[in-house]
Enzyme design. Structure first.
Site, PDB file in Angstrom:
ATOM      1  N   GLU A  33     136.599 -13.530 -19.605  1.00  0.00           N
ATOM      2  CA  GLU A  33     138.026 -13.325 -19.874  1.00  0.00           C
ATOM      3  C   GLU A  33     138.673 -13.016 -18.544  1.00  0.00           C
ATOM      4  O   GLU A  33     138.381 -11.971 -17.950  1.00  0.00           O
ATOM      5  CB  GLU A  33     138.223 -12.141 -20.835  1.00  0.00           C
ATOM      6  CG  GLU A  33     137.592 -12.323 -22.193  1.00  0.00           C
ATOM      7  CD  GLU A  33     138.210 -13.462 -22.980  1.00  0.00           C
ATOM      8  OE1 GLU A  33     139.358 -13.852 -22.685  1.00  0.00           O
ATOM      9  OE2 GLU A  33     137.527 -13.977 -23.865  1.00  0.00           O
ATOM     10  N   ASN A  64     142.434  -2.156 -16.040  1.00  0.00           N
ATOM     11  CA  ASN A  64     143.806  -2.046 -16.559  1.00  0.00           C
ATOM     12  C   ASN A  64     143.910  -1.402 -17.938  1.00  0.00           C
ATOM     13  O   ASN A  64     144.846  -0.666 -18.213  1.00  0.00           O
ATOM     14  CB  ASN A  64     144.499  -3.413 -16.527  1.00  0.00           C
ATOM     15  CG  ASN A  64     143.873  -4.407 -17.459  1.00  0.00           C
ATOM     16  OD1 ASN A  64     142.662  -4.488 -17.572  1.00  0.00           O
ATOM     17  ND2 ASN A  64     144.692  -5.167 -18.137  1.00  0.00           N
ATOM     18  N   GLU A  81     136.553 -13.995 -27.542  1.00  0.00           N
ATOM     19  CA  GLU A  81     136.121 -12.713 -28.093  1.00  0.00           C
ATOM     20  C   GLU A  81     136.852 -12.519 -29.419  1.00  0.00           C
ATOM     21  O   GLU A  81     137.639 -13.347 -29.838  1.00  0.00           O
ATOM     22  CB  GLU A  81     136.489 -11.589 -27.130  1.00  0.00           C
ATOM     23  CG  GLU A  81     135.807 -11.706 -25.780  1.00  0.00           C
ATOM     24  CD  GLU A  81     136.061 -10.493 -24.880  1.00  0.00           C
ATOM     25  OE1 GLU A  81     137.192 -10.003 -24.839  1.00  0.00           O
ATOM     26  OE2 GLU A  81     135.097 -10.043 -24.231  1.00  0.00           O
TER      27      GLU A  81
HETATM   28  P1  NAD Z   1     137.888  -7.581 -10.953  1.00  0.00           P
HETATM   29  O1  NAD Z   1     137.474  -8.973 -11.260  1.00  0.00           O
HETATM   30  O2  NAD Z   1     138.118  -7.199  -9.552  1.00  0.00           O
HETATM   31  O3  NAD Z   1     136.808  -6.545 -11.519  1.00  0.00           O
HETATM   32  C1  NAD Z   1     136.383  -6.572 -12.862  1.00  0.00           C
HETATM   33  C2  NAD Z   1     135.007  -5.959 -12.956  1.00  0.00           C
HETATM   34  O4  NAD Z   1     134.071  -6.798 -12.274  1.00  0.00           O
HETATM   35  C3  NAD Z   1     134.895  -4.580 -12.318  1.00  0.00           C
HETATM   36  O5  NAD Z   1     134.063  -3.756 -13.100  1.00  0.00           O
HETATM   37  C4  NAD Z   1     134.242  -4.894 -10.979  1.00  0.00           C
HETATM   38  O6  NAD Z   1     133.528  -3.817 -10.428  1.00  0.00           O
HETATM   39  C5  NAD Z   1     133.307  -6.023 -11.356  1.00  0.00           C
HETATM   40  N1  NAD Z   1     132.895  -6.894 -10.241  1.00  0.00           N
HETATM   41  C6  NAD Z   1     133.507  -7.073  -9.044  1.00  0.00           C
HETATM   42  N2  NAD Z   1     132.820  -7.955  -8.295  1.00  0.00           N
HETATM   43  C7  NAD Z   1     131.749  -8.339  -9.029  1.00  0.00           C
HETATM   44  C8  NAD Z   1     130.665  -9.251  -8.803  1.00  0.00           C
HETATM   45  N3  NAD Z   1     130.561  -9.944  -7.679  1.00  0.00           N
HETATM   46  N4  NAD Z   1     129.759  -9.419  -9.793  1.00  0.00           N
HETATM   47  C9  NAD Z   1     129.866  -8.760 -10.958  1.00  0.00           C
HETATM   48  N5  NAD Z   1     130.854  -7.867 -11.218  1.00  0.00           N
HETATM   49  C10 NAD Z   1     131.794  -7.673 -10.272  1.00  0.00           C
HETATM   50  O7  NAD Z   1     139.179  -7.314 -11.862  1.00  0.00           O
HETATM   51  P2  NAD Z   1     140.075  -6.016 -11.898  1.00  0.00           P
HETATM   52  O8  NAD Z   1     140.879  -5.981 -10.644  1.00  0.00           O
HETATM   53  O9  NAD Z   1     139.267  -4.858 -12.287  1.00  0.00           O
HETATM   54  O10 NAD Z   1     141.039  -6.348 -13.149  1.00  0.00           O
HETATM   55  C11 NAD Z   1     142.209  -7.114 -13.058  1.00  0.00           C
HETATM   56  C12 NAD Z   1     141.959  -8.530 -13.501  1.00  0.00           C
HETATM   57  O11 NAD Z   1     141.441  -8.557 -14.816  1.00  0.00           O
HETATM   58  C13 NAD Z   1     143.224  -9.367 -13.547  1.00  0.00           C
HETATM   59  O12 NAD Z   1     142.960 -10.622 -12.996  1.00  0.00           O
HETATM   60  C14 NAD Z   1     143.511  -9.492 -15.041  1.00  0.00           C
HETATM   61  O13 NAD Z   1     144.247 -10.625 -15.426  1.00  0.00           O
HETATM   62  C15 NAD Z   1     142.139  -9.525 -15.591  1.00  0.00           C
HETATM   63  N6  NAD Z   1     142.111  -9.179 -17.003  1.00  0.00           N
HETATM   64  C16 NAD Z   1     141.883 -10.165 -17.915  1.00  0.00           C
HETATM   65  C17 NAD Z   1     141.881  -9.873 -19.266  1.00  0.00           C
HETATM   66  C18 NAD Z   1     141.622 -10.937 -20.309  1.00  0.00           C
HETATM   67  O14 NAD Z   1     141.419 -10.593 -21.454  1.00  0.00           O
HETATM   68  N7  NAD Z   1     141.611 -12.203 -19.951  1.00  0.00           N
HETATM   69  C19 NAD Z   1     142.089  -8.556 -19.690  1.00  0.00           C
HETATM   70  C20 NAD Z   1     142.313  -7.577 -18.722  1.00  0.00           C
HETATM   71  C21 NAD Z   1     142.315  -7.893 -17.378  1.00  0.00           C
END
Ligand code: NAD
Length: 478
Positions: free
Chosen positions: A247, A149, A459
């Site tokens: 996070e 995002n 963080e």
């Molecule tokens: P996601 O969890 O699908 O993916 C995040 C990352 O994890 C990607 O690089 C992905 O390839 C990797 N990943 C996927 N499966 C994995 C596994 N089994 N082991 C290790 N890595 C793996 O999230 P997304 O769809 O990319 O992002 C959206 C989400 O991120 C939303 O839930 C949003 O709220 C969250 N987000 C949180 C924050 C925060 O600061 N808390 C900030 C931005 C986004």
């Protein structure tokens, strides 16, 4: 077509398998590049190079590390146009937004930690006949995993403190938006970052992300993404006692009292609802409005939202570009259907948009829904798109109950001119961040993170420097 490469041992290299994943331009729905479909062998190569680079990087002076991070910050700044265009093409966000927020913040992240490390210190504990002092040493090779995002913004937010503290890094950007991380690898080469200090392995989460998480030589994982994947990482990391910072998702409340500064609240609420197509983990997706101003707010908020233009991200007059991917587009539309099935009334939006000439892109109108109870799926599950609900409330107690009812606890926003109430709510709300009469105002020194299923650890500022170092107590008797 510009192919993306991995960045391993200071070089841009193809994945060992030779396989790639298609990369889409969300504004047209077309494939525009490819990203390495790396596997365990690429991660191993990166770990080998990071391990070899560690002793020398860990022993460089703070000044030297600070200087090189500052150089990277400068180069991000001087490449702002190119990086903003790339971010927009990859993610669907308006170019003006990437230029105003994403890329400047990526540069600030590098600059902030380049400076913070020069101010980082440890404690001494005196006894009558001895003194203890704490060493804070880098962990070794660490892993970072980030989402789509805010691609470069969140990618640099992790690597900057990891590198500043003397660790060597294996980073995995989202496979959905890897382009600016790739461009950053070119910048790191130009900045003269020593070989192997920083490595980027692109690819699928289940292959590369999972391999980084379980690799025994990687000492810590800093992750930002969904709660589901965060839980998976925690499960894999726990038995090998790997340090984790997680996070994760949110479902943030925006609480509006009748005594607020109405115009400021209204203007900010439009941004906190729909900025970046609602795809910011800090967006306020559940809007609770004190009953006495509910009808007025509803009319004004709908009117302001209807004035927001949805269209191709290259246009300066567009407020909402495309959402990031076809699966995410389908997910958001499916949640709008769930809201309807739950009895929600769509006040505006509620459907896909097809801008002329870009009909195959993934555009969704900013959507406001009313008439739903606080505990239905629409109000409990993270949608992460341009979709908000509005709900009336009468008492402070009642709204706190609604606000705290989800599994999440990332951020919250409160609008009131009553300072006592603001402080009461700030104390009672289950969230890692409380914004009062503002939203997304960030000071990089503050602790950043969530409670409940939104986060583990913090963080930002010295918290990040502490995460990426191991404290060691040294006791000397006189
Ligand atoms: P996601 O969890 O699908 O993916 C995040 C990352 O994890 C990607 O690089 C992905 O390839 C990797 N990943 C996927 N499966 C994995 C596994 N089994 N082991 C290790 N890595 C793996 O999230 P997304 O769809 O990319 O992002 C959206 C989400 O991120 C939303 O839930 C949003 O709220 C969250 N987000 C949180 C924050 C925060 O600061 N808390 C900030 C931005 C986004």
């Amino acid at each position: 077509m510009k192919l993306i490469s991995n960045y391993i041992n200071g070089e841009l290299v193809a994945p060992n398998s030779g396989n790639y994943i298609d990369l889409y331009d969300p504004s047209t729905g077309r494939v525009y590049s490819q990203v390495p479909d790396s596997d365990a062998s690429d991660v191993q190569k990166a770990v080998d190079s990071a391990q070899a680079a560690f002793p020398s990087w860990a022993s460089t002076s703070i000044e030297e590390r600070s200087k090189i991070l500052t150089k990277i910050a400068d180069l991000i700044e001087s490449n702002i146009e190119r990086l903003a265009e790339a971010e927009s093409l990859d993610n669907g966000k308006p170019i003006w937004l990437a230029k105003k927020v994403d890329i400047p913040r990526a540069s600030s992240n590098m600059r902030f930690f380049a400076q913070a490390i020069t101010q980082f210190s440890t404690q001494a504990h005196e006894m009558t006949d001895a003194i203890n002092y704490t060493l804070r040493q880098p962990l070794g090779v660490v892993g970072t995993i980030s989402p789509w995002n805010l691609p470069l913004y969140l990618f640099t937010w992790k690597i900057a403190p990891a590198l500043a503290t003397g660790n060597t890094v294996i980073a995995k950007p989202s496979e959905v938006t890897p382009m600016t991380a790739f461009l950053l690898s070119e910048i790191c080469i130009e900045a003269g970052l020593p070989k192997g200090v920083f490595n980027i392995v692109h690819g699928d989460g289940l292959k590369v992300g999972a391999e980084i998480t379980k690799h025994p030589k990687i000492k810590a994982i800093s992750f930002t993404g969904s709660t589901k994947v965060g839980a998976e990482i925690a499960k894999v990391a726990a038995p090998v006692f790997k340090k984790v910072s997680l996070e994760m998702g949110g479902k943030n409340p925006n609480i509006i009292f009748a005594d607020c500064n109405y115009e400021k609240m209204l203007k900010t609420t439009v941004h906190s609802s729909f900025s970046n197509q609602g795809q910011i983990c800090l967006c306020g997706s559940r809007i609770f409005v004190e009953k006495s101003i509910y009808e007025k707010f509803k009319t004004d908020f709908v009117e302001r939202t209807q004035a927001l233009k949805v269209g191709h991200p290259k246009s300066d007059s567009v407020y909402l570009g495309a959402v990031v991917s076809k699966p995410h587009y389908d997910k958001i539309l499916s949640y709008i259907q769930i809201a309807k099935d739950e009895g929600g009334k769509i006040l505006t939006g509620g459907e896909a948009v097809f801008p002329e000439g870009y009909e195959n892109g993934w555009y969704i109108a900013p959507t406001i829904i009313e008439g739903l109870p606080y505990d239905c799926r629409t109000n409990q599950e993270e949608i992460f798109g341009p979709v908000v609900t509005i709900m009336p409330f009468e008492t402070e107690e009642e709204v706190l109950h609604y606000a705290n009812s989800t599994q999440y606890g990332l951020s919250s926003t409160v609008w009131t001119e009553n300072i006592s109430r603001a402080n009461r709510i700030a104390k009672e709300i289950h969230a890692g961040i409380v914004w009062i009469n503002t939203w997304l105002l960030r000071d990089l020194r503050t602790p950043f993170g969530g409670v409940k299923n939104s986060g583990v650890g913090r963080e930002g500022g010295f918290e990040a420097l502490q995460f990426f170092t191991e404290p060691k107590n040294v006791c000397i008797q006189f």
